[in-house]
Structure formats: C-alpha cells, structure tokens
Write an enzyme that holds these catalytic residues in place. Structure first.
Site: not given
Lengths: 214, 228, 228, 214
Positions: D42-44
């Site tokens: 997940t990009e976060n």
C-alpha cells in the site's frame, strides 16, 4: 603543530553543532572538545562519532578515513544517500577539512594534483557545497616549504564556494567577501613570518582579539 | 526470492559486459564472498559501480588486475594504485563522481527518476560537459540516474522472504544499490525466519531482493577471514 | 533542540505568510495537537504543503475555513469538499501533484536537490507547463524541489536530543518533511533518554529537528481524543 | 458482481508477486487469494497488508483508502518517498485499479471529472507509470447505464500508458499494442451484451480459454 591547529579549530565549535571532520588534522579536533554537546557526523553514515579504545574496535564502525571509531550515546546510522542528503541539504553546521592549496578568495583545491595518479574526490565537493561553515586546517607550507596559500590555486578547485576560516600553525585567516583577513597570529609565529610564507594578498584585522597579535 | 547455498550459484547468472553495482565503503560493507567468487568467474568487459575499486590486489582490485573490468564508476579510486595505473595505460575507463552524487544517482536509478540537479561540483573539473541549470538563482548541474544489471550487496541479517537489515557503518551504499539493479543478491551473516526482523526496522523490503547467500568471508579486526 | 512543554510554545515562532509542511495521510500520522494549536493562532496567508487539507471542519480543514490558508500543495484534496468550494470561490490556490511527486519533491528539498525528472504525469493535465526532457528514450517532466519555513511532524518517540522514530503507517510523509524545512517541530507520544532508541532504528536523526512536544491529541479507533 | 470481478482479478496474480490494490473493487481481490505467497503493497507505506479483525484494529495501520488493515508476518514499513520509489522504480509487479473510463487503446481516466470538484490524484499516476502490469477492475457501465469503455476518454487521462487487462462483470479485455481484445466472457454474460455495452471497438480472441466463451 597539528594539535595546535586542531585545538584552535575546536574553539570555533559552538555547543549543539553538527560537525563533519575530514581526514588528517581535522580528525584530531575531536580530542580538543571540552563539552559533550558537539555531534560528529561522518559521511559514510553515522551521526555520533566518538573515540574508541583499542579493545572495543569494531571493524565495521569507521569514519570517512576508514579508521575505527566509536558510537556515542544517541548516535544513529544511515545510508550514504541519506548521509549526503544531510550534507548537501545544509543540515551539517561545520565541516573541517584539510586542503592542498587555498587561494586569495578562499577557494580551495583538495582533491586532485595534475599529472598525479590521484583519482578520488570522495565527499570533498559535497561538503564544500553543503556545510554551513567550512573551516580549513592545514600546515601553512608544504613539505618543500612552499606556501599553500596562493594568489590562485594551481590545482583543480574543489568548489566555487569560498571557505570561511583557515587555520594554520602560523595564522588564522577569515574569508570576508572573497578576501583574506589575517585575524590571529598563532603562538610562536609572527606577522613577519606570516607575510613571508603567505603567497596571497591578505588584510590584517586584529580588532577582535585584543593584544594577542602584534 | 531464492536462498542460494553457495556464492558460486548466487552469481551464476552474471555475464560478461554487464553493469554491476557492488556495495561497500572500502572493505566495510563490501560483499567479500561474492566479490571473491566473481574473481573466479570467467567474465570480462564489466562496468563496476562502486565507491572504490578495492585495494591493491584485494577485492575488486583483483578483478581490475584480471582485466575483467572495462569501466569503473565511483568516487575514490585513489586507495588502489593499480586502478590509476590501468587507467594511465588506457586499459580501464573511469568515471569519477562526488560521493554524494554517486549515492544520489544510484538512489535515483532505483526510484525511477531520470536524473536530477545538484549544486555539488558546479564550476569544477567534474562538471565539464554537464548540463547547467539555474533554479531559484542557484546554479546546478544535471546528473543522470545510475542503474545496473546486477547489484551485489552486503547485509547483516536477511529473513527468508529477502527482507534485509544492515550493520552499523557497513550499511553505506548497500540499501540504494539493492533498489537500482534488475537482479539483486545479498550476502548476509544470518538468515532468519519472517517475523524475526521488526517491521519498523527493515531497511530493504524484500521486493528489492532476488537472492540471498550466507557470507563465507568476513571482515575482522585482523583483516578478512574465511568462515564456515 | 528544544523540548517544549506546550504546543502553543512550540509554534510561537510561526508567522503569517510562511510555508508550512504538515505530515500525515489523512488523520494518520498528522500532528493533531500542533494543527489544533495553529487553528487558535492569529496567522494568515499560509501556504500548506500536505497530502490533503484535512477533512470537512477537521484538522487543516478548520484552517481553510478560517481563511488562514492562501495556497495548498498536495495530492488529494477530494476528501474535504470545503477545499474544492473555497477553490471555486477563488479564495484558495491549489497545486495538485501526484502523491509520489509530492513525496519525492519534499525529499529533494531536504537533500539540496534543485529538481528532478519523473515520468509520472507525462502527457496528462498535471504536466501542462512543465519542462519535458527525454533521457535514454524515455519522456520525463521536471519537478522542482519543495522546501518550507516550518515542518510540523508527527512521530512516535523522540529522545531528548531530537532523534525520532515513527509508528507503522503513521510514518508516511513525516520523515521527508523533517528534512525539508528550516524549523522542524515534532509532536510525539513519548520522550525518552538518548540511548533508549536503537541507533539502527532511528529514522530521523536529531540534526533535522528543532523542537519536540508531547501530543495532547491522539487518533483512536473512535476518533481523535484529547489526553493528558 | 464486485466479488465476481475481484475473484477473476485474483486469478491473474502469480505466486511471489508484489501487488498494489486500489480503492473499491481492488480491495476485495485480497479475499480471493488462496495462496499466502502474494505480497500486498500500500502506497502509504506498508508491504505486507492483510485483513484485520474488528477487535485488532489499530487506527494507525491503514491502506491507501485510509481503511484499517493488518500487518502480515514479514511486513515492513517505510515512508511515502520510499514507497513511491518502489512504485515508480518498477518494483511493484501488479497494480489493480478502479477507473472512471477506459478507451479503445487501453488508456484510462480515473482521477478527475471536468466541472466537478474532485481535486485529488493520489497515487494513480504513479502506479500507472511504474507498476509492471496494470489490471483494471470496474463495472462495465456507470450508474446511468452508459458504457465506461469508450472510443476515447472524455475525462482527463491518468497516463499515456495503456493498461494491460480490463476486468468487468461482463468481460475480460486484454490490451495488445494499443488495441482491445475481448478474451473472456464472464459468467451470465454474452458476447451480444458485451458488444452492446462496449462503446469502443474491440477484437475477439478466445483461443486461450477453450470453450468458455461463445
């Protein structure tokens, strides 16, 4: 002589500063710090460099000169990109460096000698660009007794940025607007000797250090 | 991700004329076992991206003397006189970069960045031929990203997924190199089970790593020693 | 490095018309106490660099409604309809960047990089007016670095020197922002003694941090709660 | 319907893959993975996303949609710059995304609607540029029953790169050299319905899936 220079350089370091020490005389500066509130940074990835006893040497904890060092309390490790991001992003307060030559404008040469097989630059250019203050520590003359302070560097320069302070065994020079100001005469030196051994024009300004000079 | 039982297996896919990144700052954090294996492999025309090209007759220095290296890209070749000599004889190309530029360009390569502007080196011999650009009144030079076919890195511990942690100042160039090559092999002291490395502590997540192998040569106070 | 006893003291130096980076991805990893304090401070004309501008009537959203924000630079303003409305009314400037570009530009700012080339956004509306460059056959656009006067970040633990570690996905933009501003204040859950954080685990070394303060507002399963 | 699409998308994921899941239908894909050898990014800032039970929810562990997720064994956390370096540096194998529109060349629009107040792009453009393979999961038509597969996108495009695969409740399309190929008819769908509801030209190629279609 080296310790004299290192000791003088140490006086420049303000409490809370982050300081990067080059190879040679600069390394000795750490021995002259009274207060524990100076943080030494080494570009190979450690903030919080300290001395290390022979018995505690860890071959994987070294400084930029690949010499064993210790890890201070509160130290941190990081990779080379992060380390140079600190330097290039102006997060290092002071860099203390050795040089081959320095000129009348405070430009230095410390990475290459024409015609010689020295093919290394390491972190010199990065430090020159990024550190907030640059202090040069060096012997005033080279082994053959020629001045290392010249009108113009004959070796390739390290940066178009002038250094801030030059400390030799004879004198302390400040660089102000691209001009050298001799601000201190070191112990056992004289203004005559400084004039004789400095091949760059410089001004004299002693107003900040009472009767110490002349 | 593959766990190799020997360094020989680990570098089986390496070929002549490849570009290979090699971690380390001198011997510290260098993948000594993999380098040693490379000196025994029949390859040539390599481009090596590494801070230095070993020491005289040691590590990558052997590769240079074996004339397997076509070009070196690094920041400090001074510590191995053989490198300068080979360069003078015209047997070796060298590209000298400021150490921060070397580190940053490798990071850029791993991050999909084409290149970037730095003010390090502006107006010096090392900026000759490089594009200059003024941004907000400051002069910068363009530096292209560096990538490689293979990266040989040195880590401390790996888990069996390929997550890596490093040891003290032996971290140096290794984490960036692990991001910037198509095929990444890590030489490690210890291989542990997933979950044994804290998720907050992992420096190189496993998606970067293609293979791991245990180190057979380690750096001690008394120099490089063979183990196991 | 200063340890502040209140958030009010911590943001005393903040002034109108400054550029302020604010960490967080939504409320996760946002410095909620410092933001709250900022809503109570008499400032205006701020440029806020943050992934989003809070939610409707919450966090940075309050600042927007108070008309203290002149410009927002971020990647996702959608979650707060007030932001879009203020923009339409011409009361708020917005600069929309891909999330990766936002993160990378902040990192570049902290690393002394003038700008860099990315292929994200090439040929889209967000590349209009941006310099294009082809490098090795790939099209890239130029993105300048982002810096700020102040960064307000959220960390998990700090030691009294200012070293920081973060918590899980609350890390997000905070470490880069801590490098890219002249004055960096971190809001933390816990302040420990130097040596209590492992040197290998520290994410933000203390040289980046100017002040720390304990969090008085924390994110729980049931929303934001005031503590202590 | 959503689960049907998610299940089909899950079949595309090879063992050992690193997969980034977008918001909406893509999130459901994780529920249809039999084998534990798929790693969700997940990009976060998390590699190793898993489901989380209501009781174990930690408000500081979320996915790109800010929904609570769990941490897999062997997971790691990193900052947003590192996370997008993974994406933009092509270290993520597959991204599964929702879209507003997709066109005859496989170009998508998923971040802005002209005239509407949607001012967010998030990580959409980064994923389109960087992920090795892009799978679109979407309802074939929008709420007002108009096709979301158009000759040309009327909304601003997300990237000049074509996606690789488009999965709807009616059909699976592959994009080959900028052309759509319908390669599968989904259960309870028919080629007639696909033709009727697809407003972009496409070719038909069933040779890879036996008698499943037609």
């Amino acid at each position: 002589m080296q310790n004299l220079i290192a000791k003088r350089a140490a006086q420049e370091l303000k409490s809370g500063s982050v300081v990067n020490l080059g190879i040679g005389i600069p390394t000795l500066v750490a021995n002259h710090i009274a207060d524990g509130d100076i943080f030494f940074h080494t570009e190979n990835g450690l903030l919080g460099v300290t001395d290390v006893n022979e018995a505690d040497i860890d071959p994987n904890i070294v400084n930029a000169g690949k010499l064993p060092v210790g890890e201070a309390i509160g130290a941190s490790y990081f990779n080379s990109a992060e380390s140079f991001a600190m330097i290039r992003g102006q997060h290092v307060d002071v860099a203390i460096l050795g040089v081959l030559q320095v000129d009348a404008k405070g430009l230095i040469a410390n990475w290459a000698v024409p015609g010689k097989n020295i093919m290394g630059v390491g972190g010199a250019m990065d430090l020159l660009t990024g550190a907030k203050k640059i202090i040069v520590t060096m012997s005033h003359t080279s082994k053959d007794d020629t001045s290392k302070i010249l009108k113009e560097c004959t070796y390739p320069i390290t940066s178009t940025r002038s250094v801030n302070l030059i400390i030799t065994e004879l004198a302390v020079f400040e660089v102000r607007n691209g001009e050298l100001y001799c601000i201190e005469i070191m112990p056992n030196s004289s203004i005559e000797e400084i004039r004789e051994k400095t091949k760059a024009p410089f001004k004299e300004d002693w107003h900040n250090n009472g009767g110490q000079a002349r | 991700m593959k766990i190799f039982s020997t360094a020989k297996e680990a570098i089986e896919k390496l070929e002549s004329n490849q570009t290979i990144m090699v971690g380390g700052f001198g011997l510290i954090g260098a993948p000594l076992t993999l380098i040693d294996e490379l000196t025994q492999k029949d390859v040539s025309g390599l481009t090596i991206i590494s801070n230095n090209l070993g020491e005289k007759g040691k590590g990558l220095g052997i590769l240079v003397n074996q004339k397997k290296v076509k070009k070196g890209i690094g920041s400090y070749f001074t510590s191995n006189r053989d490198v300068g000599d080979a360069y003078q004889r015209g047997e070796l190309e060298l590209e000298l970069l400021p150490q921060g530029t070397l580190a940053e360009s490798i990071r850029a390569g791993g991050a999909g960045i084409g290149g970037y502007y730095t003010n390090t080196g502006v107006g010096t011999e090392l900026s000759v031929g490089k594009e200059e650009k003024e941004i907000n009144g400051v002069k910068y030079i363009f530096e292209p990203a560096l990538t490689a076919n293979v990266a040989l890195v040195r880590a401390w511990k790996a888990d069996t997924l390929g997550n890596l942690v490093y040891y003290k100042t032996a971290r140096n160039f290794n984490p960036m190199m692990a991001t910037a090559a198509d095929y990444v092999i890590a030489e490690v002291d210890e291989i542990v089970q997933p979950g044994e490395l804290s998720p907050e502590e992992i420096i190189t997540p496993h998606l970067f790593v293609n293979g791991i192998v245990k180190a057979a040569k380690i750096l001690t106070k008394d120099g490089v020693k063979s183990i196991g």
